[in-house]
Scaffold this active site. Structure first.
Site, PDB file in Angstrom:
ATOM      1  N   ASP A  50       0.831  -1.220   0.000  1.00 22.30           N
ATOM      2  CA  ASP A  50       0.000   0.000   0.000  1.00 22.30           C
ATOM      3  C   ASP A  50       0.862   1.266   0.000  1.00 22.30           C
ATOM      4  O   ASP A  50       0.352   2.364  -0.143  1.00 22.30           O
ATOM      5  CB  ASP A  50      -0.900  -0.028   1.252  1.00 22.30           C
ATOM      6  N   SER A 107      -6.459   5.372   0.358  1.00 18.00           N
ATOM      7  CA  SER A 107      -6.733   4.094  -0.308  1.00 18.00           C
ATOM      8  C   SER A 107      -8.172   3.696   0.041  1.00 18.00           C
ATOM      9  O   SER A 107      -8.564   3.786   1.205  1.00 18.00           O
ATOM     10  CB  SER A 107      -5.815   2.981   0.212  1.00 18.00           C
ATOM     11  N   GLN A 149      -5.516  -1.466  -6.690  1.00 20.94           N
ATOM     12  CA  GLN A 149      -6.110  -0.605  -5.668  1.00 20.94           C
ATOM     13  C   GLN A 149      -6.919   0.504  -6.319  1.00 20.94           C
ATOM     14  O   GLN A 149      -6.557   0.999  -7.388  1.00 20.94           O
ATOM     15  CB  GLN A 149      -4.983   0.020  -4.830  1.00 20.94           C
TER      16      GLN A 149
HETATM   17  C1  LIG Z   1      11.815   9.983  -2.162  1.00 19.42           C
HETATM   18  C2  LIG Z   1      10.621   9.171  -1.511  1.00 19.42           C
HETATM   19  C3  LIG Z   1      10.192   7.875  -2.153  1.00 19.42           C
HETATM   20  C4  LIG Z   1       9.165   7.024  -1.416  1.00 19.42           C
HETATM   21  C5  LIG Z   1       7.781   7.504  -1.536  1.00 19.42           C
HETATM   22  C6  LIG Z   1       6.872   6.855  -0.565  1.00 19.42           C
HETATM   23  C7  LIG Z   1       5.998   7.849   0.179  1.00 19.42           C
HETATM   24  C8  LIG Z   1       5.322   7.143   1.288  1.00 19.42           C
HETATM   25  C9  LIG Z   1       4.387   7.987   2.023  1.00 19.42           C
HETATM   26  C10 LIG Z   1       3.537   7.134   2.859  1.00 19.42           C
HETATM   27  C11 LIG Z   1       2.117   7.357   2.470  1.00 19.42           C
HETATM   28  C12 LIG Z   1       1.353   6.131   2.673  1.00 19.42           C
HETATM   29  C13 LIG Z   1       0.037   6.244   1.973  1.00 19.42           C
HETATM   30  C14 LIG Z   1      -0.783   5.091   2.304  1.00 19.42           C
HETATM   31  C15 LIG Z   1      -2.229   5.340   2.002  1.00 19.42           C
HETATM   32  C16 LIG Z   1      -3.049   5.020   3.171  1.00 19.42           C
HETATM   33  O1  LIG Z   1      -2.673   4.325   4.033  1.00 19.42           O
HETATM   34  S1  LIG Z   1      -4.644   5.700   3.262  1.00 19.42           S
HETATM   35  C17 LIG Z   1      -5.288   4.879   4.719  1.00 19.42           C
HETATM   36  C18 LIG Z   1      -6.232   3.780   4.396  1.00 19.42           C
HETATM   37  N1  LIG Z   1      -7.501   4.261   3.938  1.00 19.42           N
HETATM   38  C19 LIG Z   1      -8.390   4.833   4.798  1.00 19.42           C
HETATM   39  O2  LIG Z   1      -8.147   4.986   5.974  1.00 19.42           O
HETATM   40  C20 LIG Z   1      -9.726   5.224   4.222  1.00 19.42           C
HETATM   41  C21 LIG Z   1     -10.827   4.776   5.160  1.00 19.42           C
HETATM   42  N2  LIG Z   1     -12.147   5.108   4.637  1.00 19.42           N
HETATM   43  C22 LIG Z   1     -12.773   6.266   4.976  1.00 19.42           C
HETATM   44  O3  LIG Z   1     -12.262   7.060   5.755  1.00 19.42           O
HETATM   45  C23 LIG Z   1     -14.133   6.490   4.410  1.00 19.42           C
HETATM   46  O4  LIG Z   1     -14.623   5.328   3.803  1.00 19.42           O
HETATM   47  C24 LIG Z   1     -14.176   7.640   3.365  1.00 19.42           C
HETATM   48  C25 LIG Z   1     -13.286   7.319   2.189  1.00 19.42           C
HETATM   49  C26 LIG Z   1     -13.762   8.952   4.008  1.00 19.42           C
HETATM   50  C27 LIG Z   1     -15.602   7.783   2.865  1.00 19.42           C
HETATM   51  O5  LIG Z   1     -16.481   7.916   3.973  1.00 19.42           O
HETATM   52  P1  LIG Z   1     -17.865   8.728   3.885  1.00 19.42           P
HETATM   53  O6  LIG Z   1     -18.568   8.509   5.161  1.00 19.42           O
HETATM   54  O7  LIG Z   1     -18.589   8.300   2.646  1.00 19.42           O
HETATM   55  O8  LIG Z   1     -17.362  10.219   3.893  1.00 19.42           O
HETATM   56  P2  LIG Z   1     -17.381  11.413   2.815  1.00 19.42           P
HETATM   57  O9  LIG Z   1     -18.792  11.838   2.563  1.00 19.42           O
HETATM   58  O10 LIG Z   1     -16.610  11.053   1.605  1.00 19.42           O
HETATM   59  O11 LIG Z   1     -16.642  12.594   3.638  1.00 19.42           O
HETATM   60  C28 LIG Z   1     -15.715  12.329   4.636  1.00 19.42           C
HETATM   61  C29 LIG Z   1     -15.032  13.621   5.029  1.00 19.42           C
HETATM   62  O12 LIG Z   1     -14.377  14.180   3.889  1.00 19.42           O
HETATM   63  C30 LIG Z   1     -14.582  15.573   3.837  1.00 19.42           C
HETATM   64  N3  LIG Z   1     -14.486  16.002   2.426  1.00 19.42           N
HETATM   65  C31 LIG Z   1     -15.368  15.841   1.428  1.00 19.42           C
HETATM   66  N4  LIG Z   1     -14.892  16.360   0.288  1.00 19.42           N
HETATM   67  C32 LIG Z   1     -13.669  16.852   0.560  1.00 19.42           C
HETATM   68  C33 LIG Z   1     -12.691  17.502  -0.220  1.00 19.42           C
HETATM   69  N5  LIG Z   1     -12.859  17.753  -1.519  1.00 19.42           N
HETATM   70  N6  LIG Z   1     -11.547  17.858   0.377  1.00 19.42           N
HETATM   71  C34 LIG Z   1     -11.338  17.615   1.691  1.00 19.42           C
HETATM   72  N7  LIG Z   1     -12.226  16.991   2.485  1.00 19.42           N
HETATM   73  C35 LIG Z   1     -13.394  16.630   1.932  1.00 19.42           C
HETATM   74  C36 LIG Z   1     -15.977  15.729   4.409  1.00 19.42           C
HETATM   75  O13 LIG Z   1     -16.164  17.054   4.873  1.00 19.42           O
HETATM   76  C37 LIG Z   1     -15.945  14.726   5.546  1.00 19.42           C
HETATM   77  O14 LIG Z   1     -15.301  15.315   6.665  1.00 19.42           O
HETATM   78  P3  LIG Z   1     -15.776  15.016   8.194  1.00 19.42           P
HETATM   79  O15 LIG Z   1     -17.191  15.498   8.258  1.00 19.42           O
HETATM   80  O16 LIG Z   1     -15.675  13.527   8.362  1.00 19.42           O
HETATM   81  O17 LIG Z   1     -14.826  15.792   9.025  1.00 19.42           O
END
Ligand SMILES: CCCCCCCCCCCCCCCC(=O)SCCNC(=O)CCNC(=O)[C@H](O)C(C)(C)COP(=O)(O)OP(=O)(O)OC[C@H]1O[C@@H](n2cnc3c(N)ncnc32)[C@H](O)[C@@H]1OP(=O)(O)O
Length: 327
Positions: free
Chosen positions: A241, A264, A315
Site C-alpha cells: 500500500d 486508499s 487498488q
Molecule cells: C523519495 C521518496 C520515495 C518514497 C515515496 C513513498 C511515500 C510514502 C508515504 C507514505 C504514504 C502512505 C500512503 C498510504 C495510504 C493510506 O494508508 S490511506 C489509509 C487507508 N484508507 C483509509 O483509511 C480510508 C478509510 N475510509 C474512509 O475514511 C471512508 O470510507 C471515506 C473514504 C472517508 C468515505 O467515507 P464517507 O462517510 O462516505 O465520507 P465522505 O462523505 O466522503 O466525507 C468524509 C469527510 O471528507 C470531507 N471532504 C469531502 N470532500 C472533501 C474535499 N474535496 N476535500 C477535503 N475533504 C473533503 C468531508 O467534509 C468529511 O469530513 P468530516 O465530516 O468527516 O470531518
C-alpha cells in the site's frame, strides 16, 4: 466421497505474547515483526493489534498497509500451515486511529480440502474500519506455466536510498515548493522499517521531470525476517500500500495539484509465489491506468531480484481537490 478433517489452526506468527500499547509508532525502536505484525490472541478467532503506524504525520490515521498485513497475520493463524494465502480482497471502510488498539475478528467462512476462506473484520470502538476476505490454497502441482518478463532496471546496489536522495535535495534547495513539501512528507512518513527504499528513477521523486503515473522502487525490510514464508507474505502485504496512491498523484503534483483528501479505498493482492524473502531486495512496480471522478486506479507488481513475479496488486484510491464541496 471420503470426508477430510478440517484444517488445524496455524501457529501464531511470532512468539511474543504481550507488548505494551503505544500509540506513537515513531517511538517504537523494535522492528516490524515484533511490533506492527505482532498480534495478541484474545480468544478463538479474535486478535488484538496494539502497535499502530500512522499513514501520515498530520493525522492519527492508521497506515492502510498495516490493516492489510495484520489481517493476513490474524487469518493465517486460524489456518493450517499447509495452506498458503493466494488472494486478498479488502475495503478501507473508516479511518483507523493510532490512538487505540484494533481488534481483528475472523469468520472461518469455509474450510475446504484445497481452499480455505476467511473473512476478517477490523474493529475500533465497536465499529468496522476495514474488512477483507482472504483465500488460502493447499500447494498444488503446476498445470500451465507462464509469466511476463521482469522489466530491466538498474540494480539496487547502484541506486541511492530514497531518504538520502530527499535529504540531499532539501539541503541544496531551501524554500517551500511542492517538491520540498512532498519530500519532507516522505522523509517523515516512510515507515522506519522501509528505510531501505531505493527509487529506480529518483528524478521522478524529485518532480524534476514530467512523468507518467508509473513508479518503480527497490524495497527490502530492514531486519532479518526469518524463514517462515507466511511472515514474508504478511510483510509483502503490509508494504504494497506504500506507493500506490503516490504513483497516481505525483505527476499531477508537478503541475501544481495538491490533494485536499487522499486515501486508499480498496486493495487487492494475489500472491503467486510462496517462497520469496522480503529481507532481500524486491522490485515494486506501480502504474495508475485511470483517474477520474475523484478516484484513481493503480496496479502493482512485486518481483524477486531473480525475476519471479511474486505478488500482483490492484487498488482504487480517493483523490479529492479542495474545489469539491465538503459536506
Ligand atoms: C523519495 C521518496 C520515495 C518514497 C515515496 C513513498 C511515500 C510514502 C508515504 C507514505 C504514504 C502512505 C500512503 C498510504 C495510504 C493510506 O494508508 S490511506 C489509509 C487507508 N484508507 C483509509 O483509511 C480510508 C478509510 N475510509 C474512509 O475514511 C471512508 O470510507 C471515506 C473514504 C472517508 C468515505 O467515507 P464517507 O462517510 O462516505 O465520507 P465522505 O462523505 O466522503 O466525507 C468524509 C469527510 O471528507 C470531507 N471532504 C469531502 N470532500 C472533501 C474535499 N474535496 N476535500 C477535503 N475533504 C473533503 C468531508 O467534509 C468529511 O469530513 P468530516 O465530516 O468527516 O470531518
Amino acid at each position: 466421497m471420503a470426508k477430510t478433517a478440517p484444517p488445524k489452526e496455524g501457529k501464531p506468527l511470532t512468539n511474543v505474547t504481550h507488548i505494551e500499547f503505544t500509540s506513537r509508532a515513531e517511538d517504537i525502536k523494535a522492528g516490524l515483526i515484533d511490533t506492527f505484525l505482532n498480534l495478541q490472541r484474545i480468544d478463538t478467532n479474535l486478535y488484538l493489534a496494539r502497535h499502530l503506524l500512522k499513514g501520515r504525520r498530520s493525522y492519527n490515521a492508521v497506515y492502510g498497509g498495516q490493516a492489510i498485513g495484520q489481517s493476513l497475520a490474524a487469518a493465517a493463524a486460524t489456518v493450517d500451515d499447509t495452506f498458503v494465502p493466494h488472494s486478498l480482497h479488502s475495503y478501507f471502510i473508516k479511518t483507523g486511529s493510532v490512538e487505540k488498539p484494533i481488534l481483528y475478528m475472523i469468520d472461518r467462512i469455509r474450510d475446504g480440502r484445497s481452499f480455505c476462506t476467511r473473512l476478517v473484520k477490523a474493529v475500533q470502538d465497536g465499529e468496522a474500519i476495514f474488512s477483507c476476505q482472504i483465500s488460502f490454497h493447499k500447494k498444488e502441482r503446476d498445470a500451465i506455466v507462464h509469466q511476463q518478463e521482469m522489466p530491466v532496471v538498474p540494480d539496487p546496489e547502484t541506486l541511492q536510498p530514497a531518504r538520502i536522495t530527499a535529504e540531499e535535495y532539501l539541503k541544496d534547495n531551501v524554500g517551500d515548493s511542492i517538491t520540498q513539501k512532498v519530500l519532507n512528507h516522505a522523509i517523515k512518513e516512510i515507515p522506519n522499517a522501509f528505510d531501505r527504499v531505493r527509487p529506480v528513477d529518483p528524478a521522478k521523486y524529485l518532480l524534476k521531470e514530467d512523468s507518467e503515473p508509473k513508479a518503480s522502487i527497490w524495497i527490502r525490510a530492514k531486519e532479518n525476517i526469518g524463514d517462515d514464508n507466511r511472515l514474508h507474505q504478511c510483510v509483502a502485504a503490509y508494504l504494497t500500500d506504500l506507493t500506490m496512491l503516490n504513483t497516481a498523484i505525483r505527476p499531477h503534483m508537478r503541475k501544481g495539484f495538491v490533494p485536499s483528501m487522499s486515501f486508499s479505498l480498496d486493495h487487492c493482492i494475489w500472491i503467486h509465489e510462496d517462497n520469496f524473502r522480503m529481507d532481500d531486495w524486491m522490485l515494486y512496480e506501480t502504474v495508475s491506468t485511470k483517474a477520474n471522478g475523484s478516484r484513481a486506479f493503480i496496479e502493482g507488481k512485486l518481483w524477486t531480484k531473480d525475476g519471479r513475479l511474486a505478488v500482483s496488486t490492484a487498488q482504487e484510491a480517493l483523490v479529492r481537490d479542495n474545489q469539491q464541496s465538503k459536506q
